[in-house]
Design an enzyme around this catalytic site. Structure first.
Site, short mmCIF file in Angstrom:
data_model
loop_
_atom_site.label_atom_id
_atom_site.label_comp_id
_atom_site.label_asym_id
_atom_site.label_seq_id
_atom_site.Cartn_x
_atom_site.Cartn_y
_atom_site.Cartn_z
N GLU A 1 -19.92 20.73 138.86
CA GLU A 1 -19.07 21.16 138.85
C GLU A 1 -19.56 22.23 140.40
O GLU A 1 -19.15 22.42 141.73
CB GLU A 1 -17.37 22.39 138.79
CG GLU A 1 -16.93 22.85 139.73
CD GLU A 1 -15.67 21.80 140.29
OE1 GLU A 1 -15.71 21.86 141.45
OE2 GLU A 1 -15.47 20.51 139.68
N ASP B 1 -16.90 11.72 147.07
CA ASP B 1 -16.91 11.11 145.63
C ASP B 1 -17.60 11.29 144.76
O ASP B 1 -17.01 10.95 143.26
CB ASP B 1 -15.94 10.09 146.63
CG ASP B 1 -15.18 9.73 147.07
OD1 ASP B 1 -14.33 10.64 146.91
OD2 ASP B 1 -14.85 8.18 148.04
N SER C 1 -17.49 13.92 142.32
CA SER C 1 -16.01 14.19 142.22
C SER C 1 -16.72 12.90 140.98
O SER C 1 -16.02 13.26 139.35
CB SER C 1 -15.40 13.65 142.82
OG SER C 1 -13.93 14.02 141.95
#
Length: 120
Positions: free
Chosen positions: A72, A98, A101
């Site tokens: 993260e 993306d 993520s």
């Protein structure tokens, strides 16, 4: 060589520690996903000490939880750099965000799989 790389020795270590704390503070105050993962870690890591598992299994349960925080932090760093470069919509910017993520999705899946395999 970067002009920001002037410190050496113990002073460099102290500076690096300060920068790390600044990064953790920025992630905690500015990133809801990071705060959610901290909460998950606050629950799961102590829970691992109450489970009847080996030390190696406990270490693995804790490691995958901490890995989610690391991913993260990297994901948030990628997003910050992309946004710093430009807030315009661009396919490469979307790909970078993306992929960050997706990395977080993979590590969250890893947490679920590791915990399930050890506990079931």
């Amino acid at each position: 060589m970067s002009p920001f790389k002037g410190k050496t020795g113990f002073k460099r270590i102290l500076n690096a520690g300060g920068y790390s704390l600044d990064g953790l503070r920025a992630a905690f105050t500015g990133e809801a996903a990071f705060r959610q993962l901290v909460l998950l870690n606050v629950i799961l890591i102590p829970l691992s000490f109450f489970l009847n598992v080996s030390r190696v299994e406990r270490a693995l349960l804790i490691a995958v939880c901490l890995l989610a925080l690391i991913v993260e932090l990297l994901n948030s760093a990628i997003e910050a750099v992309v946004d710093r470069i430009s807030l315009d919509l661009h396919p490469l910017s979307k790909n970078a965000k993306d992929m960050g993520s997706a990395a977080q999705f993979v590590v969250l899946t890893m947490i679920a799989v590791v915990w399930a395999l050890i506990l079931l």
